[in-house]
Design a protein around this motif. Structure first.
Motif, mmCIF file in Angstrom:
data_model
loop_
_atom_site.group_PDB
_atom_site.id
_atom_site.type_symbol
_atom_site.label_atom_id
_atom_site.label_comp_id
_atom_site.label_asym_id
_atom_site.label_seq_id
_atom_site.Cartn_x
_atom_site.Cartn_y
_atom_site.Cartn_z
ATOM 1 N N ILE A 24 20.885 -5.065 -18.400
ATOM 2 C CA ILE A 24 20.033 -6.078 -17.777
ATOM 3 C C ILE A 24 20.877 -7.146 -17.085
ATOM 4 C CG2 ILE A 24 18.236 -7.796 -18.170
ATOM 5 C CD1 ILE A 24 17.391 -6.185 -20.622
ATOM 6 N N LEU A 105 13.184 -10.972 -17.340
ATOM 7 C CA LEU A 105 14.468 -10.345 -17.644
ATOM 8 C C LEU A 105 15.307 -11.209 -18.577
ATOM 9 C CD1 LEU A 105 15.433 -8.817 -14.179
ATOM 10 C CD2 LEU A 105 14.651 -7.614 -16.218
ATOM 11 N N VAL A 148 11.026 -5.987 -20.065
ATOM 12 C CA VAL A 148 11.696 -5.277 -18.967
ATOM 13 C C VAL A 148 10.665 -4.538 -18.118
ATOM 14 C CG1 VAL A 148 13.348 -3.481 -18.365
ATOM 15 C CG2 VAL A 148 13.858 -5.032 -20.230
ATOM 16 N N CYS A 192 17.288 -1.139 -14.868
ATOM 17 C CA CYS A 192 16.285 -1.822 -15.693
ATOM 18 C C CYS A 192 15.319 -0.813 -16.321
ATOM 19 C CB CYS A 192 15.522 -2.838 -14.857
ATOM 20 S SG CYS A 192 16.454 -4.340 -14.516
ATOM 21 N N SER A 195 17.034 0.562 -19.194
ATOM 22 C CA SER A 195 17.051 -0.390 -20.305
ATOM 23 C C SER A 195 15.760 -0.308 -21.108
ATOM 24 C CB SER A 195 17.260 -1.808 -19.769
ATOM 25 O OG SER A 195 17.108 -2.764 -20.799
#
Length: 232
Positions: A24, A105, A148, A192, A195
């Motif tokens: 991130i 984020l 996220v 992302c 993630s």
């Protein structure tokens, strides 16, 4: 103390949480969320450019959450320029949505670190409180992945619904007008997504750690003691 199998799973989950945190941070700092092809509509209309000549009027653009750049092609060769989203350009964008993406984020980064700490705690010992155990680890992973997902979804909405690329391409363009020919989500966007997927994997690992496998018991031979054994 947790068993060896449980220790391994939580150690792996803690590593995944830390990797998610790194992903991130890298994604936020890199200006490669979106790339695209931009056509200088005004220049092409001035010379009535046909299809083979349109190449001279097609440039490139890329941008992230904080900065980016573009190559303007208006018939006189490419001109490179770089820009920053803050503090000036953000006024021309959907400010609330763009700021919310960054906030989502940042919150995800925080929860990723909390998840990392909780997974380490569960790998070392069995917490006395339920919230500090697997339930807490699941909660923080769910929140981190959820924020996220919110950030990624908001960015897609900004691009597709609020025409983010077109707004950025035409920022401070008083003479020429640019239209978007194509857009492509780049590495940082998919980082992302990776993630969020990592936290989903963590939820699966924590769920597996709570499975109680049956223990294999070995039968011990019964010892028969007779009167003769006692005499000897």
């Amino acid at each position: 103390m947790p068993g060896c199998f449980k220790k391994t799973l939580f150690a792996l989950a803690s590593l995944i949480s830390f990797v998610s945190f790194i992903l991130i941070v890298v994604a936020m700092g890199t200006p490669k969320w979106m790339t695209g092809k931009i056509l200088c509509k005004t220049g092409a209309d001035l010379v009535n450019a046909t299809d083979p000549e349109l190449v001279k009027f097609i440039g490139d653009i890329y941008y992230g959450l904080f900065r980016g750049g573009k190559i303007r092609q208006c018939g006189l060769g490419g001109r490179r320029s770089k820009f920053t989203i803050f503090p000036h350009m953000v006024k021309k964008l959907n400010t609330g949505l763009h700021v919310m993406i960054i906030i989502f984020l940042c919150v995800a980064i925080f929860f990723s670190l909390v998840s990392f700490g909780f997974c380490i705690l569960n790998a070392i010992k069995v917490p006395y409180r339920a919230i500090n155990g697997p339930a807490g680890a699941c909660l923080w992973n769910f929140l981190a992945g959820g924020f996220v997902v919110l950030a990624v979804t908001s960015f897609m909405a900004a691009v597709k619904l609020h025409h983010l690329t077109e707004r950025i391409a035409n920022f401070r363009e008083n003479v020429f007008r640019f239209i978007i020919l194509e857009e492509c989500f780049e590495d940082c966007f998919w980082i992302c997504v990776a993630s969020a997927t990592a936290h989903a994997v963590n939820l699966l690992l924590i769920a597996i750690s709570e499975i109680h496998f049956p223990k294999i018991k070995t039968k011990t031979e019964e010892v028969n003691v007779t009167a003769e054994d006692i005499m000897y």
